[in-house]
Design an enzyme around this catalytic site. Sequence first.
Site, PDB file in Angstrom:
ATOM      1  N   GLU A   1      -8.873  35.296  66.690  1.00 43.84           N
ATOM      2  CA  GLU A   1      -8.308  33.990  66.326  1.00 43.84           C
ATOM      3  C   GLU A   1      -6.818  33.968  66.626  1.00 43.84           C
ATOM      4  O   GLU A   1      -6.095  34.884  66.234  1.00 43.84           O
ATOM      5  CB  GLU A   1      -8.557  33.738  64.837  1.00 43.84           C
ATOM      6  CG  GLU A   1      -8.926  32.327  64.512  1.00 43.84           C
ATOM      7  CD  GLU A   1     -10.280  31.915  65.081  1.00 43.84           C
ATOM      8  OE1 GLU A   1     -10.271  31.132  66.053  1.00 43.84           O
ATOM      9  OE2 GLU A   1     -11.317  32.358  64.578  1.00 43.84           O
ATOM     10  N   HIS A   2      -6.373  32.931  67.326  1.00 46.90           N
ATOM     11  CA  HIS A   2      -4.979  32.764  67.748  1.00 46.90           C
ATOM     12  C   HIS A   2      -4.564  33.828  68.768  1.00 46.90           C
ATOM     13  O   HIS A   2      -3.378  34.021  69.015  1.00 46.90           O
ATOM     14  CB  HIS A   2      -4.009  32.766  66.547  1.00 46.90           C
ATOM     15  CG  HIS A   2      -4.068  31.487  65.737  1.00 46.90           C
ATOM     16  ND1 HIS A   2      -3.114  30.510  65.813  1.00 46.90           N
ATOM     17  CD2 HIS A   2      -4.997  31.025  64.858  1.00 46.90           C
ATOM     18  CE1 HIS A   2      -3.434  29.512  64.993  1.00 46.90           C
ATOM     19  NE2 HIS A   2      -4.576  29.799  64.410  1.00 46.90           N
ATOM     20  N   THR A   3      -5.515  34.538  69.323  1.00 45.60           N
ATOM     21  CA  THR A   3      -5.180  35.544  70.341  1.00 45.60           C
ATOM     22  C   THR A   3      -5.081  34.918  71.729  1.00 45.60           C
ATOM     23  O   THR A   3      -4.454  35.488  72.619  1.00 45.60           O
ATOM     24  CB  THR A   3      -6.232  36.663  70.390  1.00 45.60           C
ATOM     25  OG1 THR A   3      -7.519  36.072  70.604  1.00 45.60           O
ATOM     26  CG2 THR A   3      -6.258  37.463  69.094  1.00 45.60           C
TER      27      THR A   3
ATOM     28  N   GLY B   1     -13.186  18.071  63.522  1.00 45.52           N
ATOM     29  CA  GLY B   1     -12.057  18.604  62.755  1.00 45.52           C
ATOM     30  C   GLY B   1     -12.455  19.688  61.787  1.00 45.52           C
ATOM     31  O   GLY B   1     -11.784  19.916  60.787  1.00 45.52           O
TER      32      GLY B   1
ATOM     33  N   SER C   1     -16.992   5.770  70.993  1.00 43.73           N
ATOM     34  CA  SER C   1     -17.659   6.935  70.418  1.00 43.73           C
ATOM     35  C   SER C   1     -18.446   6.490  69.200  1.00 43.73           C
ATOM     36  O   SER C   1     -17.958   5.677  68.415  1.00 43.73           O
ATOM     37  CB  SER C   1     -16.623   7.977  69.991  1.00 43.73           C
ATOM     38  OG  SER C   1     -17.230   8.936  69.146  1.00 43.73           O
TER      39      SER C   1
ATOM     40  N   SER D   1     -14.307  23.231  67.149  1.00 41.60           N
ATOM     41  CA  SER D   1     -13.949  22.848  68.521  1.00 41.60           C
ATOM     42  C   SER D   1     -14.613  21.571  69.011  1.00 41.60           C
ATOM     43  O   SER D   1     -15.047  21.494  70.170  1.00 41.60           O
ATOM     44  CB  SER D   1     -14.266  23.986  69.510  1.00 41.60           C
ATOM     45  OG  SER D   1     -13.697  25.178  69.079  1.00 41.60           O
ATOM     46  N   SER D   2     -14.667  20.568  68.149  1.00 47.03           N
ATOM     47  CA  SER D   2     -15.204  19.286  68.615  1.00 47.03           C
ATOM     48  C   SER D   2     -14.310  18.681  69.687  1.00 47.03           C
ATOM     49  O   SER D   2     -14.788  17.964  70.574  1.00 47.03           O
ATOM     50  CB  SER D   2     -15.362  18.304  67.447  1.00 47.03           C
ATOM     51  OG  SER D   2     -14.110  17.841  66.992  1.00 47.03           O
ATOM     52  N   SER D   3     -13.004  18.979  69.636  1.00 46.69           N
ATOM     53  CA  SER D   3     -12.106  18.401  70.643  1.00 46.69           C
ATOM     54  C   SER D   3     -12.412  18.985  72.022  1.00 46.69           C
ATOM     55  O   SER D   3     -12.461  18.254  73.013  1.00 46.69           O
ATOM     56  CB  SER D   3     -10.633  18.617  70.270  1.00 46.69           C
ATOM     57  OG  SER D   3     -10.312  19.989  70.209  1.00 46.69           O
TER      58      SER D   3
ATOM     59  N   ASP E   1     -11.369  27.580  73.239  1.00 38.31           N
ATOM     60  CA  ASP E   1     -12.444  26.623  72.944  1.00 38.31           C
ATOM     61  C   ASP E   1     -13.062  26.049  74.215  1.00 38.31           C
ATOM     62  O   ASP E   1     -14.285  25.927  74.339  1.00 38.31           O
ATOM     63  CB  ASP E   1     -11.903  25.474  72.090  1.00 38.31           C
ATOM     64  CG  ASP E   1     -11.297  25.939  70.780  1.00 38.31           C
ATOM     65  OD1 ASP E   1     -11.219  27.156  70.566  1.00 38.31           O
ATOM     66  OD2 ASP E   1     -10.886  25.078  69.983  1.00 38.31           O
TER      67      ASP E   1
END
Length: 357
Positions: free
Chosen positions: A3-5, A91, A37, A95-97, A146
């Site tokens: 995560e955040h890597t 949200g 949407s 990773s819906s975005s 993502d």
Amino acid sequence: MGEHTDYNAGLCLPIALPQRTYAAVRLRADRRLRMRSLQSSRQYELDLDDVRAGNPAGWGGYAAGVLWALQDAGHQVSGLDLMLDSRVPLGAGLSSSAALECSVAAAVSDLLDLGLLGDDHARATLAGICVNAENTIAQAPTGGMDQSAALRCQIGHALLLDCRDGSIAQVPFDLSAHGLSLLIMDTRVEHALDDGQYAQRRDSCEKAARQLGLPSLREVAFEDLDTTLERLSDNVIRARARHIVSEIERVRKTVALLLAGRVHEVGSLFNASHASMRDGFEISCAELDLAVEAATTHGALGARMTGGGFGGSAIALVPAESAAEVTSAVIHAFADKGFGRPDCFEVAAGGPARRES
Ligand code: ADP
Ligand code: MG
């Protein structure tokens, strides 16, 4: 794991969820973008030439951003009519975005014959285009894991992604063959990556690398971590860097355990990863900590928050026969604390974005 890597040129190990985002797309002869949407009352109609940093705001930025980024990469694009529908919770750190961007990108590539869905190399290029859309138009400074997951994962596998050079390896991840299950615990606490916390973490990591005279924290050897951290200017930066370097090492260990068939042992790495994000990187919250604690005290082999943090979801590795018990323990723990009801569901590693005809 990992995560955040991604924005630290590190290693990460995502899976794709089986939940899909569907994009129905019709190309237009002009340069209008008409976008709807089923998950939003906000509708858009604008000209492709008006798409720029921050415009359109809201979810339209992710979709229009993809067209803008395709064009930025030298592709000829046109306007389109778009209708989205998604089964990915929005949200929730799932990773819906990226699902939105990659579904639109896949559809447009397919309709315009851009050839960006063929082999993994083409898909890596398309993932980069989606990252550019998210960073530049939607203005979220995320790292790219993502989009790679959404476009490059394979069913039944986790994706070992090396963010230094974009190379990948498919790592078998068939939990059911080991009597295990992956439980998602969506706290339903809205995370907000645009409130500056994500950018602050990213800044701290970049500052740490600069102080060490390195291009990124990826270059810090795990074996030298303690002595290397002594060279940093303060304890906060030290704690942030420790998370990144140790998290990259946990990705390596997770892959080794998966390849050796020692899948149960991944649970303790989940726990260590969560502790690192809670105490060192400081991106957890009370609901995520409670989900992790309730899961691990009621039979999960390990649990960790997932996604950017400050809300969203945690995941737990559970013996398949304990999934229901862990779920009910987590729901009860939330009720006892007066938190809203979390949404818990099991997932298996799904496949990448593709055309469905
Ligand atoms: P995550 O990617 O973890 O779900 P983000 O904050 O990165 O969280 O992205 C969530 C945002 O993506 C939503 O607020 C919304 O703007 C947009 N989004 C994702 N899926 C859809 C969808 N199907 N319809 C409309 N907007 C969506
Ligand atoms: Mg996102």
